[in-house]
Scaffold this motif. Sequence first.
Motif, PDB file in Angstrom:
ATOM      1  N   THR A 246     -43.797  22.971  20.168  1.00 36.89           N
ATOM      2  CA  THR A 246     -44.032  22.216  21.404  1.00 36.89           C
ATOM      3  C   THR A 246     -43.450  22.905  22.628  1.00 36.89           C
ATOM      4  OG1 THR A 246     -42.019  20.900  21.066  1.00 36.89           O
ATOM      5  CG2 THR A 246     -44.073  20.029  20.144  1.00 36.89           C
ATOM      6  N   GLU A 334     -38.980  18.297  19.179  1.00 36.30           N
ATOM      7  CA  GLU A 334     -38.964  16.906  19.593  1.00 36.30           C
ATOM      8  C   GLU A 334     -37.786  16.194  18.886  1.00 36.30           C
ATOM      9  OE1 GLU A 334     -40.807  15.555  21.819  1.00 36.30           O
ATOM     10  OE2 GLU A 334     -42.454  16.984  22.079  1.00 36.30           O
ATOM     11  N   ARG A 353     -36.114  21.512  24.502  1.00 35.50           N
ATOM     12  CA  ARG A 353     -36.803  22.692  25.016  1.00 35.50           C
ATOM     13  C   ARG A 353     -36.268  23.179  26.368  1.00 35.50           C
ATOM     14  NH1 ARG A 353     -40.657  18.524  25.484  1.00 35.50           N
ATOM     15  NH2 ARG A 353     -41.518  19.164  23.468  1.00 35.50           N
TER      16      ARG A 353
END
Length: 430
Positions: A246, A334, A353
Motif C-alpha cells: 500500500t 495498514e 507509511r
Amino acid sequence: MKKLDTQSPDFQAELKTLLAFETAQNREIDRIVADICADVQKRGDAALIEYTNRFDGTSAQTIDDLILTQDDLQSAFERLPENIQTALKTAARRVESYHEHQKMESWTYEDEDGTLLGQQITPLDRVGIYVPGGKAAYPSSVIMNAMPAHVAGVKEIIMVVPTPKGERNDIVLAAAFVAGVTKVFTVGGAQAGAALAYGTESVPQVDKITGPGNAFVAAAKRRVFGVVGIDMVAGPSEILVIADGTTPADWVAMDLFSQAEHDEIAQAILIGTSQAYLDEVQTAMNRLIETMPRRAIIEASLGNRGAMILAKDLDEACEIANYISPEHLELSVENPQEWAKKIRHAGAIFMGRYTSESLGDYCAGPNHVLPTSRTARFSSPLGTYDFQKRSSLIQVSEQGAQKLGKTASVLAHGESLTAHARAAEFRLKD
C-alpha cells in the motif's frame, strides 16, 4: 539485490548466509590499538598530540591546540544559517522531550517488620561521547549521545571528534553547543578512546564512553571496557522494511537507499507479500539510483548484503523480522500498531507509511544509537537509563534483624563463611 522466497526449501540457509557478518576482531587492528592505548595511558597529553598529528594531519604543538571551549561552540552555532540553527534546536528539543520519559526514579518500601528496602537512582558523574569526523559529519550523533546524558543529570559531557587536516565542522560543534556538551577535544581514533578511559593531564577520565566510530575506535572501546563503561560495539547499519503493497514503491525504494548509502557493508532488506509489488520496488530502485550522489556505495551495499524476500503473509513476515532482529524495522503496512505487537526483536520500529527511518535518525525523538547484527535480541537503544546507575537501599530494623539474621546465619554456615554468620548472629537478641 538477492531474491529469496520463504517457500523455497533452501530459504533458512539462504537467510542465514545473508545475515552472516564477520564480527571477529582483527588481530592486527587489536595489536595497533593495544599499543596506542598503552602509550596514551603512559605518556598522556604528549602521546595524544603525537597520534593526532600523525593520523589526522594536524600540527598541534600543545594540548590547548586541541581543546574547544563553550565560546568556540557558541561561535560555531552563530555562524550557521538560521534554518540550520532552528533545525538543530528542534531536533534537540524533541530528543530531550522523549528521553525525559525514560528517567528512572528512586523508590523505597517497608516490610511488615519496619525494614526499609529500595533503589536509589543517581546519574554518572562524567561521560565521553565519540563523534565521527572523517568522511562525513554527524551532528545528529552529537544530539543523540549528549542529550540523554544531559537529561539524566550528568554534570560533565566531554566530546571527542577528529578534525582531519585541522578542519572543524561548524554544524557538529553547533550541535554540541545546543546539546549541552561541556568541553570538546579535537582528537579521534583509538587515542581518543584511551584518553577518555584513562585520563591524561588535560582530558578528564570519564565513567562511560558512547558513540560510533571506525574499526580502531570499536577496538579501543572493547579494550577499555571494564575501566569505563561503553554503550555498545556497533556493526554496519541495517534496515528491514515489511511492506503490504500500500506504500508507493518510490518511498520504499528510497528508504532502502537511506541505509545502503551509509556503507558498502550496510544491509537493506525488503519483505513483501506480493511478487508484483517487489518487482515494482525494484523498478523504482533502478530508476532512482540514477539520482543518488552516493550511487556506488548504495549499489555495493545492495549487491553485497541487500535482499528482497517474498513471504506468504504478514504473520510470516513478522516472524522473519524477529529472527533478523534488525536495527531499524519499518512496518509500511495498514494497521501498523497491531502488527507491531508481533515484533519481539528490533532496535526501533517505524510504524506506518509516513514514518521514514530517516525521521528517526534526526528528529522524531527516540535515539538513533541502536543495536545491530541481531543484538536487538538482548539489547536496547541508547537512552537516559544508560547514564543513570542504580544503588540498592537496605535499612534493616531491629525486629527485622532477628528474622533475617537467623536465615543469613544458616546460609552462611552452609557456605562455610563463619564471619558472615557471626556478623548476623551478633545482632540477634538470643
